[in-house]
Every structure is written in structure tokens, then in C-alpha cells.
Design a protein around this motif. Structure first.
Motif, PDB file in Angstrom:
ATOM      1  N   SER A 152       0.815  -1.209   0.000  1.00 56.08           N
ATOM      2  CA  SER A 152       0.000   0.000   0.000  1.00 56.08           C
ATOM      3  C   SER A 152       0.848   1.259   0.000  1.00 56.08           C
ATOM      4  O   SER A 152       0.425   2.272  -0.527  1.00 56.08           O
ATOM      5  CB  SER A 152      -1.002  -0.008   1.138  1.00 56.08           C
ATOM      6  N   SER A 153       2.072   1.191   0.545  1.00 56.70           N
ATOM      7  CA  SER A 153       2.866   2.410   0.568  1.00 56.70           C
ATOM      8  C   SER A 153       3.375   2.776  -0.817  1.00 56.70           C
ATOM      9  O   SER A 153       3.748   3.897  -1.058  1.00 56.70           O
ATOM     10  CB  SER A 153       4.029   2.265   1.541  1.00 56.70           C
ATOM     11  N   ARG A 154       3.374   1.818  -1.765  1.00 57.26           N
ATOM     12  CA  ARG A 154       3.871   2.189  -3.082  1.00 57.26           C
ATOM     13  C   ARG A 154       2.742   2.708  -3.983  1.00 57.26           C
ATOM     14  O   ARG A 154       2.954   3.061  -5.125  1.00 57.26           O
ATOM     15  CB  ARG A 154       4.622   1.044  -3.746  1.00 57.26           C
ATOM     16  N   LEU A 155       1.513   2.708  -3.443  1.00 54.42           N
ATOM     17  CA  LEU A 155       0.412   3.206  -4.258  1.00 54.42           C
ATOM     18  C   LEU A 155       0.524   4.720  -4.398  1.00 54.42           C
ATOM     19  O   LEU A 155       0.730   5.430  -3.431  1.00 54.42           O
ATOM     20  CB  LEU A 155      -0.940   2.868  -3.623  1.00 54.42           C
ATOM     21  N   THR A 156       0.393   5.177  -5.631  1.00 53.70           N
ATOM     22  CA  THR A 156       0.375   6.617  -5.849  1.00 53.70           C
ATOM     23  C   THR A 156      -1.042   7.097  -5.572  1.00 53.70           C
ATOM     24  O   THR A 156      -1.893   6.324  -5.208  1.00 53.70           O
ATOM     25  CB  THR A 156       0.746   6.914  -7.308  1.00 53.70           C
ATOM     26  N   THR A 157      -1.270   8.377  -5.762  1.00 51.09           N
ATOM     27  CA  THR A 157      -2.627   8.850  -5.500  1.00 51.09           C
ATOM     28  C   THR A 157      -3.498   8.649  -6.726  1.00 51.09           C
ATOM     29  O   THR A 157      -3.014   8.426  -7.830  1.00 51.09           O
ATOM     30  CB  THR A 157      -2.615  10.347  -5.147  1.00 51.09           C
ATOM     31  N   HIS A 158      -4.809   8.696  -6.487  1.00 48.13           N
ATOM     32  CA  HIS A 158      -5.755   8.621  -7.601  1.00 48.13           C
ATOM     33  C   HIS A 158      -6.760   9.733  -7.361  1.00 48.13           C
ATOM     34  O   HIS A 158      -7.410   9.770  -6.319  1.00 48.13           O
ATOM     35  CB  HIS A 158      -6.455   7.262  -7.612  1.00 48.13           C
ATOM     36  N   GLU A 159      -6.857  10.653  -8.308  1.00 44.68           N
ATOM     37  CA  GLU A 159      -7.788  11.761  -8.113  1.00 44.68           C
ATOM     38  C   GLU A 159      -9.176  11.340  -8.600  1.00 44.68           C
ATOM     39  O   GLU A 159      -9.366  11.140  -9.804  1.00 44.68           O
ATOM     40  CB  GLU A 159      -7.304  12.968  -8.920  1.00 44.68           C
ATOM     41  N   PRO A 160     -10.129  11.202  -7.681  1.00 41.99           N
ATOM     42  CA  PRO A 160     -11.445  10.702  -8.091  1.00 41.99           C
ATOM     43  C   PRO A 160     -12.149  11.688  -9.018  1.00 41.99           C
ATOM     44  O   PRO A 160     -12.143  12.898  -8.769  1.00 41.99           O
ATOM     45  CB  PRO A 160     -12.212  10.562  -6.778  1.00 41.99           C
ATOM     46  N   VAL A 161     -12.753  11.172 -10.055  1.00 37.16           N
ATOM     47  CA  VAL A 161     -13.440  12.003 -11.049  1.00 37.16           C
ATOM     48  C   VAL A 161     -14.842  12.371 -10.524  1.00 37.16           C
ATOM     49  O   VAL A 161     -15.531  11.534  -9.943  1.00 37.16           O
ATOM     50  CB  VAL A 161     -13.534  11.224 -12.389  1.00 37.16           C
ATOM     51  N   MET A 162     -15.234  13.619 -10.721  1.00 39.88           N
ATOM     52  CA  MET A 162     -16.575  14.131 -10.335  1.00 39.88           C
ATOM     53  C   MET A 162     -16.904  13.783  -8.882  1.00 39.88           C
ATOM     54  O   MET A 162     -18.012  13.318  -8.571  1.00 39.88           O
ATOM     55  CB  MET A 162     -17.656  13.598 -11.304  1.00 39.88           C
ATOM     56  N   LEU A 163     -15.939  14.042  -8.016  1.00 39.23           N
ATOM     57  CA  LEU A 163     -16.066  13.641  -6.602  1.00 39.23           C
ATOM     58  C   LEU A 163     -17.310  14.249  -5.937  1.00 39.23           C
ATOM     59  O   LEU A 163     -18.085  13.547  -5.296  1.00 39.23           O
ATOM     60  CB  LEU A 163     -14.795  14.045  -5.853  1.00 39.23           C
ATOM     61  N   ASN A 164     -17.496  15.565  -6.117  1.00 36.95           N
ATOM     62  CA  ASN A 164     -18.631  16.210  -5.443  1.00 36.95           C
ATOM     63  C   ASN A 164     -19.955  15.734  -6.005  1.00 36.95           C
ATOM     64  O   ASN A 164     -20.907  15.499  -5.265  1.00 36.95           O
ATOM     65  CB  ASN A 164     -18.553  17.743  -5.588  1.00 36.95           C
ATOM     66  N   GLU A 165     -19.999  15.598  -7.334  1.00 32.56           N
ATOM     67  CA  GLU A 165     -21.258  15.163  -7.961  1.00 32.56           C
ATOM     68  C   GLU A 165     -21.635  13.765  -7.467  1.00 32.56           C
ATOM     69  O   GLU A 165     -22.791  13.482  -7.184  1.00 32.56           O
ATOM     70  CB  GLU A 165     -21.113  15.133  -9.491  1.00 32.56           C
ATOM     71  N   ILE A 166     -20.623  12.879  -7.359  1.00 35.46           N
ATOM     72  CA  ILE A 166     -20.905  11.503  -6.923  1.00 35.46           C
ATOM     73  C   ILE A 166     -21.358  11.496  -5.456  1.00 35.46           C
ATOM     74  O   ILE A 166     -22.336  10.833  -5.100  1.00 35.46           O
ATOM     75  CB  ILE A 166     -19.644  10.613  -7.078  1.00 35.46           C
ATOM     76  N   ALA A 167     -20.676  12.255  -4.614  1.00 32.99           N
ATOM     77  CA  ALA A 167     -21.051  12.290  -3.187  1.00 32.99           C
ATOM     78  C   ALA A 167     -22.478  12.809  -3.064  1.00 32.99           C
ATOM     79  O   ALA A 167     -23.308  12.246  -2.336  1.00 32.99           O
ATOM     80  CB  ALA A 167     -20.081  13.166  -2.413  1.00 32.99           C
ATOM     81  N   GLN A 168     -22.761  13.868  -3.809  1.00 33.44           N
ATOM     82  CA  GLN A 168     -24.091  14.489  -3.795  1.00 33.44           C
ATOM     83  C   GLN A 168     -25.172  13.490  -4.221  1.00 33.44           C
ATOM     84  O   GLN A 168     -26.247  13.414  -3.650  1.00 33.44           O
ATOM     85  CB  GLN A 168     -24.048  15.680  -4.767  1.00 33.44           C
ATOM     86  N   CYS A 169     -24.828  12.728  -5.220  1.00 31.66           N
ATOM     87  CA  CYS A 169     -25.776  11.786  -5.816  1.00 31.66           C
ATOM     88  C   CYS A 169     -26.298  10.765  -4.796  1.00 31.66           C
ATOM     89  O   CYS A 169     -27.431  10.313  -4.887  1.00 31.66           O
ATOM     90  CB  CYS A 169     -25.028  11.118  -6.960  1.00 31.66           C
ATOM     91  N   PHE A 170     -25.467  10.417  -3.811  1.00 27.26           N
ATOM     92  CA  PHE A 170     -25.890   9.399  -2.841  1.00 27.26           C
ATOM     93  C   PHE A 170     -26.422   9.997  -1.529  1.00 27.26           C
ATOM     94  O   PHE A 170     -26.639   9.266  -0.574  1.00 27.26           O
ATOM     95  CB  PHE A 170     -24.742   8.419  -2.571  1.00 27.26           C
TER      96      PHE A 170
END
Ligand SMILES: C[S@@+](CC[C@H](N)C(=O)[O-])C[C@H]1O[C@@H](n2cnc3c(N)ncnc32)[C@H](O)[C@@H]1O
Length: 341
Positions: free
Chosen positions: A22-40
Motif C-alpha cells: 500500500s505504501s507504493r500506491l500513488t494517489t488517484h484523483e477521483p473524477v466528479m467527486l462532489n457530484e458523486i457524493a451528492q448523488c448518494f
């Protein structure tokens, strides 16, 4: 999911957390983060399935935006699940609210049965690969970083990109490259790949593909090997084969008021999601009067309807996040029509 149940499950499934992975995992910028959070935020209390957990960016935002839900996160990638285990171990607020399973998402029904989850509040599918999968050269997904021809999201799978590239017949290869990526030079590329065998690294494959594409066409539409790499990755992971039936499982399992959201990144995925959503809208499904707990006013016909929500990332997001450029969000909601009372 009670807290004991979910933490038990987490430790059963992944007995040893693997900090090295897990320490070698780079970051992943989630796409449409606010829209997805809002959706649920409007879904009924219960379990939302994140079918493509990745680094959990969407899952964490959904949990924060709606305190009445828990997340069941699925991913077939060992690194993603090891990282999720670490997240849960490090963050007390996630315990009892997040359970993860290492499976390919078409096993959704089996997982729901094992966890005695009869209905879900919704599901999210953020399709394709994560940034860490692309960035870690040895995973073999990237035409830019030299690595072995692997491309397996699930490291336990037998079929790898090396098998597809070195063993498939030329016509099969051409078919895959056309169907999975709309590549107009598919036949030339397939011929060049067969002539260059054996190919064992990503950069060698990329060179062969680039050389097979006529020079003027190489200068348009991004890296010339991008589409062929996408096509081979889709074949290795059977991505399109399992999508339609898994979406259907998710829609069937969703309760009234729940939502299914899908982020797609290319035309093959778009076609499938559109078809499944369209046919679900047509096929209304009668609620069975099997439970004494169903109130009479809830009896009626269930169907799905589209939800009005932004379908594309904002222009700002598209400039800031390369993955967002081709993204498209589709959401449907389970409705109740013809209810009595
Ligand atoms: C685009 S990333 C998801 C990123 C995630 N939404 C986040 O916020 O970090 C896709 C993830 O889904 C996983 N995945 C893709 N197809 C899958 C499938 N059929 N079954 C299970 N996991 C899958 C990949 O291994 C990858 O980790």
C-alpha cells in the motif's frame, strides 16, 4: 452490517495487511467527486456498493456526505484491497461503515448473499484502471513506463497481456482492437504485432504499434498506442463482457429511492451502460408481497428512471485531471409507480 461483522470480515479476507504494497500506491484523483457524493445523499439508509473501490476516494466522500449509509467496497486488485485494509485500520470512523471484498464485481450477488444483504441503497461503478495501476510500471498497463506485458487487474488471473499479444490469432487481435477501442488501423496493428513476436515488454509493444500507424495519423488524437493498449487491457480483464450483467444485478438489488451511478471513459462502456439503463426503464418490475413488513402503501410497480445530474466533469476539472476529460456520468434511481394509499 454490524461493526463486529464488518471488521471480522475484513480480517478474515485479508489476514495480513501489506504496508509495502500500500505504501507504493500513488494517489488517484477521483473524477466528479462532489457530484458523486451528492448523488448518494438522497438514497435510503443501508449499504451502497462501491464496485470499483480503487483508493477509496469516492467511497470516503459518499460516507462523509451521508451518515446513514455504509459502504461495501469491491475490487479485484490485491493492492487496492491491501490499501483499503490499511485505511480501515488507521481510521476508526471507517470501522463498521466500510467493508471490503477482493472480488471481480460480477460476483456481487454472491457477496451480498454471504453478507445477508437483501437490498442495497445503491451502487457506484467508476470503470477502468486507477492511477496506481497505470503508474506502477511492473503492472504492465502503461505504454509510457517500461514493464512486463501484464495488465491484469486481478493478479490471480491466468490471462495476461503477454498471452493476448503473443498467442492470439491475427484476426482475433484485429477484432479486439476494433471492438474495444474503435481503432481504425486495427488490422495493420494486428499484422505488425504478429510479425514482431515474441513481444515481452510494454515499450516494445508501444513501438510496434506506433510504427504500424501511418505517420500523419500518429500526430493526432493523443499517444498512438493508447487505444490498442486500452483494447488489450479490456480483453485481459474481460471488462465489457461482465459489465451489462453486473449493472443488472445492481439495479435489481437496489431498493426504492436507491441509485446506481456509472462513470464511463470510452465508447464501449458508454454503449453498454446506455443499453442496460434504457432496458431497465422499460421493464417495470412488480414488488413481491412476500414480506409482512412491506406497508400497503409501498405496494406498486418498481421501475428505474434517469436522474438529472451533471453528466460531464466541469471544464475546470477536465483541465486539472487528465482522466476526467473522457468521463461521463449516468445515474438512475429506482422509483415506485402506481403505489396505493
Ligand atoms: C477507476 S478506479 C476506481 C477509483 C476509485 N473510484 C477511487 O476513488 O479511488 C477502478 C478500480 O476498479 C477496479 N476494477 C475495475 N474493474 C473491476 C471489476 N470488474 N471488478 C472489481 N474491481 C474492478 C480496478 O482494479 C481499480 O482499482
Amino acid at each position: 452490517m454490524t461493526s463486529e461483522k464488518s471488521s471480522d470480515l475484513n480480517s478474515q479476507l485479508n489476514p495480513q495487511l501489506n504496508p509495502q504494497v500500500s505504501s507504493r500506491l500513488t494517489t488517484h484523483e477521483p473524477v466528479m467527486l462532489n457530484e458523486i457524493a451528492q448523488c448518494f445523499t438522497t438514497v435510503p439508509p443501508g449499504v451502497v456498493v462501491d464496485a470499483t473501490f480503487g483508493l477509496g476516494g469516492h467511497a470516503k466522500a459518499i460516507l462523509k456526505a451521508n451518515p446513514s449509509i455504509q459502504i461495501l467496497g469491491l475490487d479485484q486488485d490485491a493492492d487496492a484491497i491491501a490499501n483499503a485494509e490499511r485505511m480501515i485500520a488507521d481510521d476508526a470512523s471507517l470501522r463498521g461503515r466500510l467493508t471490503v471484498r477482493r472480488v471481480r464485481f460480477d460476483s456481487l450477488n454472491t457477496v451480498l448473499e454471504e453478507l445477508s444483504i437483501k437490498e442495497i441503497s445503491g451502487a457506484l461503478f467508476d470503470l477502468g484502471v486507477s492511477s496506481p495501476q497505470l503508474d506502477i510500471a511492473e503492472r504492465g498497463f502503461s505504454y509510457r513506463n517500461d514493464g512486463p506485458l501484464d495488465m491484469r487487474m486481478d493478479q490471480r488471473s491466468e490471462l495476461s497481456a503477454a498471452d493476448v499479444v503473443n498467442n492470439y490469432q491475427e484476426s482475433e487481435l484485429a477484432g479486439i482492437i476494433t471492438q474495444n477501442a474503435d481503432e481504425r488501423f486495427a488490422r495493420r496493428i494486428a499484422r505488425a504485432i504478429v510479425a514482431a513476436r515474441p513481444i515481452s515488454t510494454t515499450t516494445h509493444l508501444a513501438e510496434v504499434i506506433v510504427a504500424a500507424i501511418p505517420a500523419p495519423a500518429r500526430r493526432t488524437g493523443g499517444h498512438p498506442a493508447k487505444r490498442t493498449f486500452q483494447a488489450i487491457r479490456i480483453e485481459v480483464n474481460k471488462e465489457l463482457e461482465i459489465l451489462a450483467r453486473t449493472l443488472q444485478i445492481a439495479i435489481d438489488a437496489t431498493k426504492v429511492g436507491g441509485r446506481v451511478a456509472v462513470l464511463t471513459y470510452h465508447s464501449g462502456e458508454n454503449r453498454i451502460v446506455k443499453q442496460v439503463f434504457r432496458s431497465s426503464e422499460k421493464d417495470a418490475d412488480e414488488i413481491k408481497i412476500g414480506s409482512p413488513y412491506v406497508h400497503e402503501s409501498q405496494l406498486g410497480t418498481r421501475r428505474v428512471s434517469r436522474v438529472r445530474i451533471a453528466q460531464y466533469p466541469s471544464e475546470q476539472e477536465q483541465t486539472q485531471n487528465r482522466r476526467a476529460k473522457s468521463a461521463r456520468l449516468r445515474v438512475i434511481e429506482k422509483d415506485l409507480v402506481g403505489a396505493r394509499g
